[in-house]
Enzyme design. Sequence first.
Site, mmCIF file in Angstrom:
data_model
loop_
_atom_site.group_PDB
_atom_site.id
_atom_site.type_symbol
_atom_site.label_atom_id
_atom_site.label_comp_id
_atom_site.label_asym_id
_atom_site.label_seq_id
_atom_site.Cartn_x
_atom_site.Cartn_y
_atom_site.Cartn_z
ATOM 1 N N GLY A 80 4.013 7.851 2.994
ATOM 2 C CA GLY A 80 4.975 6.789 2.749
ATOM 3 C C GLY A 80 4.308 5.557 2.194
ATOM 4 C CG ASP A 121 -6.344 11.095 6.637
ATOM 5 O OD1 ASP A 121 -7.407 11.226 5.991
ATOM 6 O OD2 ASP A 121 -5.287 10.689 6.135
ATOM 7 N N GLY A 164 0.820 -1.207 0.000
ATOM 8 C CA GLY A 164 0.000 0.000 0.000
ATOM 9 C C GLY A 164 0.848 1.248 0.000
#
Length: 838
Positions: free
Chosen positions: A574, A690, A569
């Site tokens: 990052g 988030d 992912g």
Amino acid sequence: MGSNKGVRDLGSLHFSSLPNLQVLEIVDIGLEGSIPDQIGLLSNLVELSLRGNWLTGKIPAGLLANLTQLTHLDLSLNNFMGLIPPSLTNLTQLTHLDLSRNNFTGPIPPSLTNLTQLTHLDLSQNKFTGAIPSSLTDLTQLTDLHLSQNKFTGPFPSSLTNLTQLTDLDLSQNKFTGPIPSSLTNLTQLTDLDLSQNKFTGPIPPSLNNLTQLKHLDLSQNKFTGPIPSSLTNLTQLTGLDLSLNKFTGPISPSLTNLTQLTALNLSWNNFTGPIPPSFGSMTNLTFLDLSTNQLSASIPKEISYLQHLYWLDLSDNNLDGPIPSSFGNLTQLKFLNLSINHISGSIPPELANLKMLENFDLHRNSLVGPVPPAFGELLSLGYLDFSSNKLSENVLTFQYPCYLSHLDLSMNRITGTLTRQLDECFSIEFLDISSNGISGDIPLLHIEHLTHINLSHNHLTGIVPSYLISQYIDVDLSCNNFSGQFTPKESHNIHLVIILPITIIVGFCFLVACYACYRHQSKAKTNTVHPEIEKHGNMCSILNYDGTIAYEDFITATQDFDLKYCIGTGGYGSVYEAKLPSGKTFALKKLHQFEAKQLAFDQSFKNEIELLTNLRHKNIVKLYGFCLHNKCNFLVYEYMEKGSLFYALNRSELAVELDWMKRVNIIKDVAHALAYMHRDCNPPIVHRDISSNNILLNSKMEGFVADFGAARLLDPDSSNQTVIAGTLGYIAPELAYTMIVTERCDVYSFGVVTLETICGKHPGDLLSTLSSCAGDNILLQDLLDSRLPLPTDRLIQMEITRVYQVARACIQTDPKYRPTMKSISQELSRAIIRSGY
């Protein structure tokens, strides 16, 4: 033929040799395929039943043309689809027609009214749409009409009120709107009326009292308003009355006690106020009484103890005060007793130990004091006991053999003493929480065959942590105690400890902190000085909870220097890699790339995540095992999540199907509990900023974990908390666009979006603005649910999903002050949903 288990499809049967067959019944044997036309050759058939198979396709148009003698046709519990064929109306002798539990679509054909001999018509659990045709009124012989769990729309079909022979009418789980017409009272023969789970509005018409033969009346999960009309008490034959999940107001009328035949009464999830009428004690046939989630006040009347046949009593989530009547000990048939989330005070009456059949006992969130009566340990039928968040004192209960307790929560009380022998006989215990008390001594030997969660944190426990608690299958929290000695949990994913460490460990930890401080100093000074030890082994590599043998090079080897084939992912801060070490242990590494490391925002985000996750301790927050701050690259070391992100699962059909309704509800609860912990149990509070389906990870059990804290922020009560906008487009609270002020309510909004995405199977998109307003009241939940899963039929699951949906809509309110807190959301989702008692 009903017993022929070897038959797999109807085509293998030779019907041509049975020309005079009158009854063909092939049920519940797993037949596959479609219906062959040759059944149409059996022109003498009177009864045809293919119920409970896996038959598919459409009903052949020519099949029914010759079966004109049929009186009984049952095709229920299959997978038939498409429209009802017009040829069905040739079967003018039919008295019984059952097409329920299939996938038929379209409207009810008006020509169905040619079947004037019908007495039983069941079209429930299909996908029929449109309005009920007025011509249905021609079926004047009907006694049973079941149209539930479809997508019928419009007002109550007034034409049905001409079917004066009806005894059973079920219109539940559709999209009907508007008031109940007064003409419904023409159906004077009705014994069963179910209008639940629609959008009916207005008050209950007083004329409903003409239905004097009614035995079961279910109006739950609608939008009915006003008080319960006193005329309802004329329905003296009622044995079941369910008015739950509406908007009824006012006091509960004492005249309801005229319904002396009632065995089940559910008035929960309304806005009833005032006291519980003492006259309820006269309804002595009651076995199920649910008055939960209202605004009832005053003390619990002792007259409730006259209801000697009660097996279910729920008075939770009200404003009740005063003591628990000691006479409740006379309710010896009780299996479920819930008085939680009230203001009940005083001590727990020892007489309640007479409730030998009790299986579920919940008193949490009250103001009870004193000891838990010791005799409660002799309630051998108990499986669930929650007395948390009170002011109970003295010792923990001692349980007797045989003990079937699986859930015990005594947390947040004032209980003292030790755990020496109290739980010796609890062989079935799965959930154990005695945190936030004053318990001392060692942790004794516990039975862990079924244990999945144990929380003994915030006590005065001492000694050495037993090795049997080191298990990857048990969620353990032992923090804030006084343990001593060396502890190295090599296999534990999920154990939280705050212990008194030996001097050598403290010194080592201080050295680690000093190294990190040096690293930050070097970074700021931008010098080229490199310590020899740092040059050899990297700047710093700390893998928490391990014995120190794992180092930076181990992860380089495991990922072949971060080869792309190990990348699982990529996010805003990052990329994530899977690293399987030689020991067999698998980690997830979130690597900050060299280019990103040079960017101040990314570098700060990386360090932010280290700081936050090192201090967070919650079972539904992804666990940080360690970090590497290296001169070549920086990365975080996480627990590996086998199922990936929630976003990935919802967008892969095979995983989405695996995520059944209860798994989805439980994931939502997991996220709610984690956010509530961050907002209320952390000081200062932490806002994630988030929350999205990409940042909710799933383990092998499909449990949810909040991840990716790169954008998280500690809230400073003395500052404006202004910020640049951070988060994922489509999940960001609208007020951030113009206020730039981050609050906990920003996370609440994002949580609401993720919740809707989870039950809908996709991001709600433009629907967000509609669902956040009154216009969303016109949208039916069943139209939003993920179509890849069958609509839930279990009432308990239906109520869970409805509750989750209501919470989500509250979370996405445009004005943040109208959004609930995560603490209240977590508490709401933790409440037990009540299964209907009849």
